[in-house]
Structures are given as C-alpha cells and as structure tokens.
Design a protein around this motif. Structure first.
Motif, mmCIF file in Angstrom:
data_model
loop_
_atom_site.group_PDB
_atom_site.id
_atom_site.type_symbol
_atom_site.label_atom_id
_atom_site.label_comp_id
_atom_site.label_asym_id
_atom_site.label_seq_id
_atom_site.Cartn_x
_atom_site.Cartn_y
_atom_site.Cartn_z
ATOM 1 N N GLU A 128 0.824 -1.208 0.000
ATOM 2 C CA GLU A 128 0.000 0.000 0.000
ATOM 3 C C GLU A 128 0.863 1.265 0.000
ATOM 4 O OE1 GLU A 128 -3.339 0.058 -0.367
ATOM 5 O OE2 GLU A 128 -3.074 -2.089 -0.691
ATOM 6 N N THR A 129 1.869 1.300 0.851
ATOM 7 C CA THR A 129 2.706 2.489 1.019
ATOM 8 C C THR A 129 3.540 2.778 -0.229
ATOM 9 O OG1 THR A 129 2.826 2.071 3.384
ATOM 10 C CG2 THR A 129 4.486 3.533 2.463
ATOM 11 N N MET A 130 4.103 1.743 -0.822
ATOM 12 C CA MET A 130 5.005 1.943 -1.961
ATOM 13 C C MET A 130 4.280 2.401 -3.218
ATOM 14 S SD MET A 130 8.132 1.632 -1.052
ATOM 15 C CE MET A 130 7.775 2.314 0.558
ATOM 16 N N ARG A 131 2.952 2.371 -3.206
ATOM 17 C CA ARG A 131 2.200 2.936 -4.341
ATOM 18 C C ARG A 131 2.461 4.429 -4.484
ATOM 19 N NH1 ARG A 131 -3.715 -0.019 -4.136
ATOM 20 N NH2 ARG A 131 -2.860 -2.116 -4.054
ATOM 21 N N LEU A 132 2.818 5.073 -3.369
ATOM 22 C CA LEU A 132 3.148 6.506 -3.397
ATOM 23 C C LEU A 132 4.469 6.774 -4.098
ATOM 24 C CD1 LEU A 132 2.251 7.396 0.302
ATOM 25 C CD2 LEU A 132 0.895 7.904 -1.761
ATOM 26 N N PHE A 133 5.282 5.729 -4.257
ATOM 27 C CA PHE A 133 6.624 5.859 -4.837
ATOM 28 C C PHE A 133 6.761 4.904 -6.021
ATOM 29 C CE2 PHE A 133 6.895 6.742 -0.288
ATOM 30 C CZ PHE A 133 7.493 7.988 -0.283
ATOM 31 N N PRO A 134 6.260 5.285 -7.190
ATOM 32 C CA PRO A 134 6.304 4.372 -8.334
ATOM 33 C C PRO A 134 7.719 4.107 -8.844
ATOM 34 C CG PRO A 134 5.484 6.520 -9.000
ATOM 35 C CD PRO A 134 5.609 6.553 -7.512
ATOM 36 N N VAL A 135 8.665 5.000 -8.529
ATOM 37 C CA VAL A 135 10.055 4.812 -8.932
ATOM 38 C C VAL A 135 10.877 4.675 -7.663
ATOM 39 C CG1 VAL A 135 12.038 5.814 -10.118
ATOM 40 C CG2 VAL A 135 9.723 6.175 -11.035
ATOM 41 N N ARG A 136 11.550 3.538 -7.521
ATOM 42 C CA ARG A 136 12.403 3.306 -6.355
ATOM 43 C C ARG A 136 13.500 2.322 -6.746
ATOM 44 N NH1 ARG A 136 7.228 1.263 -5.466
ATOM 45 N NH2 ARG A 136 7.156 -0.988 -5.296
ATOM 46 N N GLN A 137 14.645 2.542 -6.155
ATOM 47 C CA GLN A 137 15.775 1.662 -6.442
ATOM 48 C C GLN A 137 16.762 1.788 -5.298
ATOM 49 O OE1 GLN A 137 18.209 2.665 -9.848
ATOM 50 N NE2 GLN A 137 18.885 0.550 -10.054
ATOM 51 N N HIS A 138 16.530 1.014 -4.250
ATOM 52 C CA HIS A 138 17.455 1.184 -3.133
ATOM 53 C C HIS A 138 18.607 0.204 -3.215
ATOM 54 C CE1 HIS A 138 15.115 -1.919 -0.929
ATOM 55 N NE2 HIS A 138 16.047 -1.912 -0.017
ATOM 56 N N LEU A 139 19.711 0.666 -2.671
ATOM 57 C CA LEU A 139 20.952 -0.085 -2.712
ATOM 58 C C LEU A 139 21.310 -0.525 -1.308
ATOM 59 C CD1 LEU A 139 22.865 2.484 -4.937
ATOM 60 C CD2 LEU A 139 21.583 0.473 -5.697
ATOM 61 N N ILE A 140 21.757 -1.755 -1.166
ATOM 62 C CA ILE A 140 22.209 -2.279 0.118
ATOM 63 C C ILE A 140 23.702 -2.546 -0.022
ATOM 64 C CG2 ILE A 140 21.952 -4.083 1.861
ATOM 65 C CD1 ILE A 140 19.067 -4.446 0.949
ATOM 66 N N VAL A 141 24.503 -1.810 0.752
ATOM 67 C CA VAL A 141 25.962 -1.819 0.586
ATOM 68 C C VAL A 141 26.657 -2.001 1.933
ATOM 69 C CG1 VAL A 141 25.818 -0.354 -1.468
ATOM 70 C CG2 VAL A 141 26.120 0.695 0.773
ATOM 71 N N ASN A 142 27.988 -2.133 1.872
ATOM 72 C CA ASN A 142 28.812 -2.280 3.080
ATOM 73 C C ASN A 142 28.278 -3.383 3.994
ATOM 74 O OD1 ASN A 142 30.274 -0.101 2.095
ATOM 75 N ND2 ASN A 142 29.173 1.381 3.335
ATOM 76 N N ARG A 143 28.048 -4.526 3.407
ATOM 77 C CA ARG A 143 27.468 -5.664 4.137
ATOM 78 C C ARG A 143 28.511 -6.290 5.048
ATOM 79 N NH1 ARG A 143 23.731 -8.291 -0.605
ATOM 80 N NH2 ARG A 143 23.227 -6.310 -1.543
ATOM 81 N N ARG A 144 28.153 -6.453 6.301
ATOM 82 C CA ARG A 144 29.014 -7.132 7.271
ATOM 83 C C ARG A 144 28.271 -8.365 7.760
ATOM 84 N NH1 ARG A 144 28.847 -1.987 7.507
ATOM 85 N NH2 ARG A 144 27.244 -1.991 9.071
ATOM 86 N N LEU A 145 28.824 -9.516 7.468
ATOM 87 C CA LEU A 145 28.179 -10.793 7.759
ATOM 88 C C LEU A 145 28.887 -11.491 8.907
ATOM 89 C CD1 LEU A 145 26.406 -13.308 7.119
ATOM 90 C CD2 LEU A 145 28.082 -13.881 5.362
ATOM 91 N N ASP A 146 28.116 -11.880 9.903
ATOM 92 C CA ASP A 146 28.615 -12.712 11.000
ATOM 93 C C ASP A 146 27.872 -14.036 10.943
ATOM 94 O OD1 ASP A 146 30.386 -10.804 12.177
ATOM 95 O OD2 ASP A 146 28.631 -9.769 13.009
ATOM 96 N N LEU A 147 28.575 -15.072 10.526
ATOM 97 C CA LEU A 147 28.007 -16.415 10.430
ATOM 98 C C LEU A 147 28.297 -17.147 11.732
ATOM 99 C CD1 LEU A 147 26.587 -18.372 8.475
ATOM 100 C CD2 LEU A 147 28.840 -19.006 7.622
#
Length: 164
Positions: free
Chosen positions: A66-85
């Motif tokens: 419902e909320t993202m209908r307000l934003f028809p154009v979106r492209q988020h980036l997920i960076v600097n990932r730090r993984l602890d397994l």
C-alpha cells in the motif's frame, strides 16, 4: 578449517548475500510474494524508525504494498554488508547476522520538478539512508530472513536533509 568447511562457509556467504539482494529487488519491484518468501514462517520486519510498522513479514508486506504505491520509482541499494556467520567451533552454524547500509532514492507519485526546462519525471525527489540489521536462519529451503530492522539515519525531500 578444512577445505570442505571453508567451501561450505563461502557457499553460505553467497547464499546469504543472494537473500539480501533478493530483499532489495523484491521491495523495489513491488514483488510482495517474493518478499514474503524470503522470510521464515515466523519472520518479522521492523520499519518503525522510518515511520513505518513492525510485525509479521506477511502483514508488513501488505503495508509495504500500500505504502510503496506513493513511490512508483524506487531503487534502493544495500551496501557495506558485514556478515557474522554462527561459528560452531570452526564449522558454520544455522544462524547469521548481517548489518548493511542502505541508500533509498525514490520518486513520489505525481511529483514535478520546477525550473525553466521540462521536468524530469523519473528523477528521485525523496531519498533516505541508514542501516539494516538482518537476522537469518538456515532452513530446509535455504537461508531465510527471520528479522529485519531498519535504522533510518537521514532523509531528504527534494534536496533538504532532515535527520530521522
């Protein structure tokens, strides 16, 4: 660590990375079934720091749809990932934590840029940034998100920065 354990660890890291990337793609593309499928059955999402909701992933997916209908154009980036397994004495476990920064430019529905030239109706006019905290579990169908919490640090509306 044996070569077999090292290979298993690398495979886990790649699989977890694919889940995190899948999360960004699902949100940006509005693929809400894909979003739900990335979570464990008891998975939860918390978007409260960004003005959103917290709850079971299926309910949050509905809110996002419902909320993202307000934003028809979106492209988020997920960076600097730090993984602890999870480490079980030199062997990878079934839990992982990922902390990753995000940049989320979006375009508000119906927004127009002013100016002497024709407006660019695809340029973002809203952006936010912060950090995700993901908790993942290994399941029978692969790695899945058990929890995701958004920690929004800033937002900008048409160039004006406003701290969260």
């Amino acid at each position: 660590m044996t070569q077999r354990v090292a290979l298993a660890t690398v495979m886990d890291q790649l699989s977890i990375d694919a889940v995190i990337t899948g999360y960004a793609v699902a949100v940006d593309d509005g693929s809400w079934q894909d979003y739900r499928d990335l979570f464990t059955p008891d998975g939860r999402a918390d978007y409260r720091s960004a003005g959103g909701v917290e709850g079971p992933a299926a309910e949050v997916a509905h809110w996002l749809a419902e909320t993202m209908r307000l934003f028809p154009v979106r492209q988020h980036l997920i960076v600097n990932r730090r993984l602890d397994l999870q480490d079980l004495g030199g062997y990878p476990g079934d839990r992982a934590d990922v902390r990753a920064d995000y940049l989320n430019p979006m375009r508000l529905e119906g927004a127009q840029d002013g100016g002497a030239t024709a407006p660019d109706t695809t340029a973002p006019n809203f952006a936010s940034g912060g950090r995700y905290a993901f908790g993942l579990l290994r399941t029978d169908v692969g790695w899945r998100i058990r929890t995701v919490t958004v920690h929004e640090k800033w937002r900008s509306l048409s160039g004006s920065l406003a701290p969260s």
